[in-house]
Write a protein that holds these residues in place. Sequence first.
Motif: not given
Length: 201
Positions: A113-137
């Motif tokens: 999720v993080l690496q996707t967000a950073l790549d998109l932001l670098e390419d000038n695409i706004d990123v909205h991450v859902l706090a109720d829809g992401v998790s980790s181990i």
Amino acid sequence: MSALRNVGRVHRSTTAFLLCDIQERFRSLIWQYPSVIATAQKMVASHKILDVPLIVTEHYPKAFGLTVPEIDVSSAKVNLSKTKFSMYIPEVKKELKGVKSVVLFGIESHVCVLQTALDLLEDNIDVHVLADGVSSINQSEVEVALNRIKAAGGYVTTSESILFQLVGDATDEKFKAISKLVKETQESTANNKLFTFKSNI
């Protein structure tokens, strides 16, 4: 004259939903995985209502399996396997032509999720991450990852908030259907334990 502020508006015609690696192998490993799945189900249902394209990836499915069967991804624009952690592979980049903002959910918060967000932001695409829809181990990784995304210029929001932003007006033809979906998923939203994000910036 001051520069225009980017406040992260979303519009249905220029938005895509990105479902990141919600696969079977992680079922017993991810913190609050049922909540991740429930939010993804809501977003998949809303993509059909709002006609917002859905892009799905599965990370190395030979090892980690396919998307969990509770989530019907048959209507996705594409469903791609990948080995790169970021979803922003060439095939996805091609599908995002003309897209100005993405709504991102899935796993793991601090890796794909993080690496996707950073790549998109670098390419000038706004990123909205859902706090109720992401998790980790590890639970503690989630808040750190969300703060990292926010510091990089991404937006941390919730599924219900983003859906009503995409509708925008109670007179919109999609409002009743989205309002019905929100009511139908009210219990799973209330039981979602992923709402732990606290901004450190």
